[in-house]
Design a protein around this motif. Sequence first.
Motif, PDB file in Angstrom:
ATOM      1  N   SER A   1       0.821  -1.214   0.000  1.00 48.03           N
ATOM      2  CA  SER A   1       0.000   0.000   0.000  1.00 48.03           C
ATOM      3  C   SER A   1       0.853   1.262   0.000  1.00 48.03           C
ATOM      4  O   SER A   1       0.392   2.326  -0.427  1.00 48.03           O
ATOM      5  CB  SER A   1      -0.942   0.005   1.208  1.00 48.03           C
ATOM      6  OG  SER A   1      -0.206  -0.048   2.415  1.00 48.03           O
ATOM      7  N   TYR A   2       2.129   1.140   0.446  1.00 46.18           N
ATOM      8  CA  TYR A   2       3.003   2.314   0.471  1.00 46.18           C
ATOM      9  C   TYR A   2       3.815   2.459  -0.818  1.00 46.18           C
ATOM     10  O   TYR A   2       4.632   3.384  -0.938  1.00 46.18           O
ATOM     11  CB  TYR A   2       3.957   2.231   1.663  1.00 46.18           C
ATOM     12  CG  TYR A   2       3.256   2.357   2.993  1.00 46.18           C
ATOM     13  CD1 TYR A   2       3.017   3.610   3.569  1.00 46.18           C
ATOM     14  CD2 TYR A   2       2.805   1.233   3.680  1.00 46.18           C
ATOM     15  CE1 TYR A   2       2.369   3.737   4.792  1.00 46.18           C
ATOM     16  CE2 TYR A   2       2.156   1.345   4.908  1.00 46.18           C
ATOM     17  CZ  TYR A   2       1.939   2.594   5.455  1.00 46.18           C
ATOM     18  OH  TYR A   2       1.284   2.711   6.668  1.00 46.18           O
ATOM     19  N   SER A   3       3.591   1.560  -1.787  1.00 49.49           N
ATOM     20  CA  SER A   3       4.338   1.623  -3.044  1.00 49.49           C
ATOM     21  C   SER A   3       3.641   2.468  -4.102  1.00 49.49           C
ATOM     22  O   SER A   3       4.165   2.653  -5.199  1.00 49.49           O
ATOM     23  CB  SER A   3       4.551   0.208  -3.593  1.00 49.49           C
ATOM     24  OG  SER A   3       3.319  -0.387  -3.966  1.00 49.49           O
ATOM     25  N   VAL A   4       2.452   2.983  -3.776  1.00 47.08           N
ATOM     26  CA  VAL A   4       1.723   3.851  -4.704  1.00 47.08           C
ATOM     27  C   VAL A   4       1.395   5.160  -3.983  1.00 47.08           C
ATOM     28  O   VAL A   4       1.219   5.182  -2.761  1.00 47.08           O
ATOM     29  CB  VAL A   4       0.426   3.176  -5.192  1.00 47.08           C
ATOM     30  CG1 VAL A   4       0.751   2.018  -6.114  1.00 47.08           C
ATOM     31  CG2 VAL A   4      -0.434   2.696  -4.014  1.00 47.08           C
ATOM     32  N   PRO A   5       1.343   6.253  -4.718  1.00 47.57           N
ATOM     33  CA  PRO A   5       1.568   6.366  -6.160  1.00 47.57           C
ATOM     34  C   PRO A   5       3.065   6.417  -6.488  1.00 47.57           C
ATOM     35  O   PRO A   5       3.899   6.515  -5.578  1.00 47.57           O
ATOM     36  CB  PRO A   5       0.900   7.688  -6.498  1.00 47.57           C
ATOM     37  CG  PRO A   5       1.099   8.508  -5.253  1.00 47.57           C
ATOM     38  CD  PRO A   5       0.974   7.537  -4.109  1.00 47.57           C
ATOM     39  N   HIS A   6       3.381   6.363  -7.790  1.00 47.12           N
ATOM     40  CA  HIS A   6       4.776   6.496  -8.192  1.00 47.12           C
ATOM     41  C   HIS A   6       5.186   7.974  -8.131  1.00 47.12           C
ATOM     42  O   HIS A   6       4.350   8.868  -8.056  1.00 47.12           O
ATOM     43  CB  HIS A   6       4.982   5.957  -9.616  1.00 47.12           C
ATOM     44  CG  HIS A   6       4.294   6.766 -10.672  1.00 47.12           C
ATOM     45  ND1 HIS A   6       2.996   6.531 -11.060  1.00 47.12           N
ATOM     46  CD2 HIS A   6       4.723   7.827 -11.413  1.00 47.12           C
ATOM     47  CE1 HIS A   6       2.653   7.397 -12.005  1.00 47.12           C
ATOM     48  NE2 HIS A   6       3.687   8.198 -12.238  1.00 47.12           N
ATOM     49  N   GLY A   7       6.486   8.194  -8.168  1.00 52.86           N
ATOM     50  CA  GLY A   7       6.995   9.558  -8.135  1.00 52.86           C
ATOM     51  C   GLY A   7       7.359  10.054  -9.525  1.00 52.86           C
ATOM     52  O   GLY A   7       7.585   9.266 -10.441  1.00 52.86           O
TER      53      GLY A   7
END
Length: 219
Positions: free
Chosen positions: A144-150
Motif C-alpha cells: 500500500s506504500y508503493s503507490v503512487p509512483h513519483g
Amino acid sequence: MTQSRPDDASGKRFVFFAVIVDSSGCPDPNHASHLPRTIMRISQMISSFAIVLMACIHSAHAAEAVDARPSPLPSLDGHWAMIGDVMGKPVQYDLDAFPTLQGKFTEMHMVDVQVPSKYEARVFIGADTSGQLIVHWLDSFGASYSVPHGTGAITGNTVAFSFPYPSGQFRDTLTYDPKQGTWSLVIESAKPDGTWGHFAKYEIRRKPAEPSHASTPTH
C-alpha cells in the motif's frame, strides 16, 4: 577430388579442386571425404568467426542500453554506504545500485545494517521519452506504500522527484558530487502550511573494494 594440369610455359603447375554433386546440386555424401582438408578448416574458421562476431554485437547492444540512462544516474552504479538520519534517528544502510530491466531503470537496493534488518527498499528510477523521471519506491512497509509512483527531473548533477502520497507529499533530492565521487540524499515532507520539513538525510559514499582472498601457494 583434385586434378593437376601439366606445367605451362612459365613452369608453374596448376591444381584444380572439384566437388562431385548429385542430381539435386548438393555435394555427393559418398564423395565428401575427398574435399580438401584446407577447405573444411576454412569453413570451421568462418563459423567460429561468425559466433564471435555475434557475441560482440550482442555485448555492444547491451552496453548501449546501459549507457542510454540519463546522466548522472550511471555514476550511482556500485556498492555504497548510506549514513544519516530519519527524523533525527541515526541510521545506516548498505546500498547496491545497478542498471536493471535492460538498462531502462537504475535500481537502488537499500538494506538496514542492523541484524536482523529493520528496513529494506528497492527504488527504480527511469526516464520516459520526454525525459521526465518516473520513480517507483517499494519497501518493507508493504504494497500500500508503493503507490503512487513519483515523478521528477534531472538538472545537472541533481536528481529530484516527489511522491504525492495521500497523507502528504514527499520530495527526494539525490545530488552527485563528481569531484568527490559521492552522493547525498535529502528527503523532505510537505507541511500543512505548504513549507517543507526535514524527514531524512544521507551521505552516500562508495564502499572500498573487498580484499582478495586468494590462497598463498604452499611448498
